[in-house]
Design a protein around this motif. Structure first.
Motif, PDB file in Angstrom:
ATOM      1  N   VAL A   1      41.385  39.330  49.172  1.00 32.18           N
ATOM      2  CA  VAL A   1      40.825  40.528  48.526  1.00 32.18           C
ATOM      3  C   VAL A   1      40.382  41.584  49.530  1.00 32.18           C
TER       4      VAL A   1
ATOM      5  N   TYR B   1      43.913  43.089  50.314  1.00 35.11           N
ATOM      6  CA  TYR B   1      44.404  43.814  49.133  1.00 35.11           C
ATOM      7  C   TYR B   1      43.233  44.044  48.176  1.00 35.11           C
ATOM      8  N   PRO B   2      42.396  45.045  48.437  1.00 37.47           N
ATOM      9  CA  PRO B   2      41.175  45.244  47.645  1.00 37.47           C
ATOM     10  C   PRO B   2      41.404  45.494  46.157  1.00 37.47           C
ATOM     11  N   ARG B   3      42.552  45.986  45.783  1.00 38.30           N
ATOM     12  CA  ARG B   3      42.812  46.251  44.358  1.00 38.30           C
ATOM     13  C   ARG B   3      42.900  44.971  43.539  1.00 38.30           C
ATOM     14  N   LEU B   4      43.087  43.838  44.207  1.00 38.24           N
ATOM     15  CA  LEU B   4      43.101  42.567  43.483  1.00 38.24           C
ATOM     16  C   LEU B   4      41.761  42.273  42.815  1.00 38.24           C
ATOM     17  N   ARG B   5      40.708  42.908  43.276  1.00 40.49           N
ATOM     18  CA  ARG B   5      39.386  42.692  42.651  1.00 40.49           C
ATOM     19  C   ARG B   5      39.374  43.137  41.187  1.00 40.49           C
ATOM     20  N   TYR B   6      40.323  44.008  40.832  1.00 43.29           N
ATOM     21  CA  TYR B   6      40.384  44.464  39.442  1.00 43.29           C
ATOM     22  C   TYR B   6      40.929  43.393  38.504  1.00 43.29           C
TER      23      TYR B   6
END
Length: 183
Positions: free
Chosen positions: A172, A175-180
């Motif tokens: 995460v 790929y920070p957008r995976l937190r969504y």
């Protein structure tokens, strides 16, 4: 619980909700997951078709025209007949295991909203007063609560997925957008 000054006034702020809320979120996610998993399996194993449901939506429903058009389209029925039960199984498994929890909760809330408008029964004053809050609307609220509590991080696979390392960095963070979709 402590207090925090905001614009000169003290108000309570939850800083650490503790393990009780974590356990509550796990229980809530497993319960709603079981409801959807069992509904999906029942449809898959029981010869489900949405044609009759879609064709008989109350004309007072804001989406009755859309549902009627879907009922008249063999292609739409073929898609819905697969999407609903498979979606329910996937939503249920995602919630029970805590995998891609926010994605599962989003699609669960979307499906429950579609059912809410499909089961619309607000043609009289009593129905408007008593029929606004239905089980489908409660499902939507539960899905949103489970997503907001990030219930997949507590005894769920999302906790492991988030910590999985790619090139020496947690997934995460890389790929920070995976937190969504995780949580």
């Amino acid at each position: 619980m402590s207090t925090q000054l905001e614009r000169g006034a003290a108000r309570p702020v939850l800083e650490d909700v503790g393990p009780r809320v974590e356990w509550f979120s796990v229980g809530l996610r497993v319960l709603i997951g079981w409801v959807f998993l069992s509904a999906g399996l029942g449809k898959l194993l029981g010869g489900f078709t949405a044609q009759g449901y879609l064709a008989n939506v109350d004309p007072a429903s804001p989406l009755s025209g859309l549902y009627g058009a879907m009922a008249a389209s063999p292609t739409a029925i073929a898609v819905v007949d697969v999407a609903v039960p498979v979606g329910q199984v996937m939503i249920g498994l995602g919630l029970i295991t805590g995998t891609l929890l926010r994605l599962a909760a989003f699609f669960g809330a979307l499906q429950a909203t579609a059912f809410y408008f499909g089961n619309w029964a607000m043609s009289g004053a009593y129905e408007v007063l008593m029929g606004f809050v239905t089980s489908e609307l409660i499902y939507v609220a539960v899905f949103l609560a489970v997503a907001a509590m990030a219930a997949g991080r507590t005894y769920g696979l999302d906790a492991y997925i988030e910590r999985y390392e790619v090139d020496g960095e947690p997934l995460v963070e890389k790929y920070p957008r995976l937190r969504y979709v995780l949580g």
